[in-house]
Design a protein around this motif. Structure first.
Motif, short mmCIF file in Angstrom:
data_model
loop_
_atom_site.label_atom_id
_atom_site.label_comp_id
_atom_site.label_asym_id
_atom_site.label_seq_id
_atom_site.Cartn_x
_atom_site.Cartn_y
_atom_site.Cartn_z
N GLN A 242 0.82 -1.21 0.00
CA GLN A 242 0.00 0.00 0.00
C GLN A 242 0.86 1.26 0.00
O GLN A 242 0.61 2.20 -0.77
CB GLN A 242 -0.92 0.00 1.22
CG GLN A 242 -1.96 -1.11 1.21
CD GLN A 242 -2.82 -1.07 2.46
OE1 GLN A 242 -3.66 -0.19 2.64
NE2 GLN A 242 -2.62 -2.04 3.34
N PHE A 243 1.88 1.29 0.85
CA PHE A 243 2.74 2.47 0.90
C PHE A 243 3.44 2.69 -0.43
O PHE A 243 3.52 3.82 -0.93
CB PHE A 243 3.77 2.33 2.03
CG PHE A 243 3.20 2.51 3.41
CD1 PHE A 243 2.46 3.64 3.73
CD2 PHE A 243 3.43 1.58 4.40
CE1 PHE A 243 1.94 3.82 5.01
CE2 PHE A 243 2.93 1.75 5.68
CZ PHE A 243 2.17 2.87 5.98
N ALA A 244 3.97 1.61 -1.01
CA ALA A 244 4.69 1.74 -2.28
C ALA A 244 3.77 2.27 -3.37
O ALA A 244 4.15 3.16 -4.15
CB ALA A 244 5.29 0.39 -2.67
N ALA A 245 2.58 1.73 -3.45
CA ALA A 245 1.64 2.17 -4.49
C ALA A 245 1.22 3.62 -4.27
O ALA A 245 1.16 4.41 -5.23
CB ALA A 245 0.42 1.25 -4.50
N LYS A 246 0.95 3.99 -3.02
CA LYS A 246 0.52 5.36 -2.72
C LYS A 246 1.65 6.36 -2.93
O LYS A 246 1.39 7.55 -3.15
CB LYS A 246 -0.01 5.45 -1.29
CG LYS A 246 -1.24 4.60 -1.01
CD LYS A 246 -2.45 5.07 -1.78
CE LYS A 246 -3.70 4.28 -1.37
NZ LYS A 246 -4.90 4.71 -2.13
N SER B 125 -2.99 -8.84 -3.16
CA SER B 125 -1.89 -7.93 -3.51
C SER B 125 -2.34 -6.90 -4.53
O SER B 125 -2.00 -5.71 -4.42
CB SER B 125 -0.71 -8.74 -4.06
OG SER B 125 -0.19 -9.61 -3.07
N ARG B 126 -3.06 -7.33 -5.52
CA ARG B 126 -3.55 -6.38 -6.54
C ARG B 126 -4.59 -5.43 -5.95
O ARG B 126 -4.62 -4.24 -6.28
CB ARG B 126 -4.10 -7.14 -7.74
CG ARG B 126 -3.02 -7.90 -8.52
CD ARG B 126 -3.55 -8.49 -9.81
NE ARG B 126 -2.53 -9.21 -10.56
CZ ARG B 126 -1.64 -8.65 -11.37
NH1 ARG B 126 -1.65 -7.33 -11.56
NH2 ARG B 126 -0.75 -9.38 -12.01
N GLN B 127 -5.41 -5.95 -5.06
CA GLN B 127 -6.39 -5.10 -4.40
C GLN B 127 -5.70 -4.01 -3.57
O GLN B 127 -6.17 -2.87 -3.49
CB GLN B 127 -7.29 -5.95 -3.50
CG GLN B 127 -8.32 -5.17 -2.71
CD GLN B 127 -9.10 -6.07 -1.75
OE1 GLN B 127 -9.16 -7.29 -1.92
NE2 GLN B 127 -9.69 -5.48 -0.72
N LEU B 128 -4.55 -4.34 -2.98
CA LEU B 128 -3.82 -3.39 -2.15
C LEU B 128 -3.00 -2.40 -2.96
O LEU B 128 -2.49 -1.42 -2.41
CB LEU B 128 -2.89 -4.15 -1.19
CG LEU B 128 -3.59 -5.01 -0.14
CD1 LEU B 128 -2.56 -5.83 0.64
CD2 LEU B 128 -4.42 -4.17 0.82
N GLY B 129 -2.85 -2.66 -4.27
CA GLY B 129 -2.17 -1.68 -5.12
C GLY B 129 -1.04 -2.21 -5.97
O GLY B 129 -0.42 -1.43 -6.72
N ALA B 130 -0.73 -3.50 -5.89
CA ALA B 130 0.35 -4.05 -6.70
C ALA B 130 -0.05 -4.09 -8.17
O ALA B 130 -1.16 -4.50 -8.52
CB ALA B 130 0.71 -5.45 -6.23
N SER B 131 0.86 -3.65 -9.05
CA SER B 131 0.62 -3.70 -10.49
C SER B 131 1.01 -5.05 -11.07
O SER B 131 0.52 -5.45 -12.12
CB SER B 131 1.42 -2.61 -11.20
OG SER B 131 1.07 -1.33 -10.72
N HIS B 132 1.94 -5.74 -10.39
CA HIS B 132 2.43 -7.04 -10.86
C HIS B 132 2.53 -7.99 -9.67
O HIS B 132 2.74 -7.56 -8.53
CB HIS B 132 3.81 -6.89 -11.51
CG HIS B 132 3.87 -5.89 -12.60
ND1 HIS B 132 3.52 -6.16 -13.91
CD2 HIS B 132 4.25 -4.58 -12.58
CE1 HIS B 132 3.68 -5.07 -14.64
NE2 HIS B 132 4.11 -4.10 -13.86
N TYR B 133 2.40 -9.27 -9.97
CA TYR B 133 2.52 -10.29 -8.93
C TYR B 133 3.44 -11.39 -9.43
O TYR B 133 3.31 -11.85 -10.58
CB TYR B 133 1.15 -10.88 -8.60
CG TYR B 133 1.18 -11.88 -7.46
CD1 TYR B 133 1.12 -11.46 -6.13
CD2 TYR B 133 1.30 -13.25 -7.71
CE1 TYR B 133 1.17 -12.37 -5.09
CE2 TYR B 133 1.34 -14.17 -6.67
CZ TYR B 133 1.28 -13.72 -5.36
OH TYR B 133 1.34 -14.62 -4.32
#
Length: 315
Positions: free
Chosen positions: A185-189, A207-215
């Motif tokens: 979340q912090f990284a995406a924000k 992970s994607r819901q929390l903001g990750a673009s890739h998994y």
């Protein structure tokens, strides 16, 4: 009310015991906090198992504390009864070692203090802490939301904001647990292209819901190779406790990339010297942060909508 409930451990590997104690009075430079919520951290095992050097028993664990200032000792300025405050991992220092004299309190070399280890912590209805340990909780964050941010939150927020990565850079979060789900979340924000790395596919949706673009599934994919396909990671924030898992991702760092260790690894890292040398890559550790870092974490989380995923239990 003159009594309070606490959860104590009386010996290494002893059971948790719920008992009553007298409510303590704050001494000079101290504040009494009425605890509203306290997160459960993996590091509480130091108290439960007796693995922290010099720990004395009985001891009340807990260092992810959110509550209200209830009483103030002599010589305390800047705080008043009724204020909402948090107390985290770092909550005291000697003030005279070289680190402290340079204002780097969290790396105090002589008398670093943590609630639940150096003194009784937040598994209680009240806790006594040094006034310098307090962080102001902003309106808009509940006690349950604020508590975990006092350790898991600042431990991921602080290294990311000091990592040198810029918005648009590729940043990977290794391990999607208590630390990692906040790190994403912090990284995406913060505007980073955020990659989540975990074992198996069961955490991809979260992970994607929390903001990750890739998994990246480290069980079926080579995480280093996958990171290089994306251009290489400027930063990999390692929240896992496995030195082997950290070693595996080093090859995914970009030129000038760095692996930041915030998880206490249970085994050594294996490092390819040539890889580090030819790309000016580096490995560094980062302890959580001081009380003002925790306060910054709380403020950013409120504004940006970063929240921990919690299960709630009564004391």
């Amino acid at each position: 009310m003159s009594k309070m409930r606490v959860v104590q451990v009386t010996r290494p590997n002893g059971p948790f015991e719920i008992i009553e104690r007298e409510i303590p009075e704050p001494g000079a430079g101290q504040v009494r906090v009425k605890v509203e919520a306290c997160g459960v951290c993996h590091s509480d095992s130091f108290t439960k198992e007796g693995t922290w050097p010099g720990i004395q028993y009985p001891r009340v664990p807990g260092h992810e504390i959110a509550g209200i200032v209830d009483a103030i000792g002599n010589g305390v300025a800047g705080w008043s009864q009724g204020q909402r405050v948090g107390v985290g991992w770092h909550s005291g220092h000697c003030g005279y070692c070289d680190s402290c004299r340079r204002g780097d309190f969290v790396t105090c070399q002589i008398a670093l203090q943590m609630p639940g280890i150096a003194y009784d912590g937040g598994y209680a209805e009240f806790v006594i802490v040094p006034a310098g340990a307090l962080a102001l909780i902003p309106e808009g964050l509940s006690a349950v939301e604020a508590g975990p941010l006092m350790c898991a939150g600042v431990t991921t927020f602080n290294p990311l904001r000091n990592s040198g990565a810029r918005p648009g850079d590729l940043v990977a979060i290794l391990g999607i647990g208590g630390l990692g789900h906040l790190g994403i979340q912090f990284a995406a924000k913060m505007g980073f292209r955020t990659v989540a790395i975990a074992r198996g596919m069961d955490k991809e949706a979260l992970s994607r819901q929390l903001g990750a673009s890739h998994y990246i599934d480290s069980r079926t994919q080579d995480p280093a190779a996958e990171l290089l396909k994306l251009g290489g990671a400027k930063v990999i924030l390692a929240t896992v406790t496995s030195g082997k898992a950290m070693s595996v991702v080093l090859g995914g760092l970009s030129v000038n990339g760095k692996l930041i260790v915030v998880g206490a690894a249970d085994e050594p890292l294996e490092v390819n010297g040539g890889l580090m040398l030819m790309g000016r890559r580096s490995i560094m550790g980062w302890p959580s942060g001081s009380s003002i870092d925790s306060q910054d974490t709380l403020s950013f989380s409120r504004r940006a909508g970063v929240r921990s995923v919690n299960e709630i239990f009564p004391l």
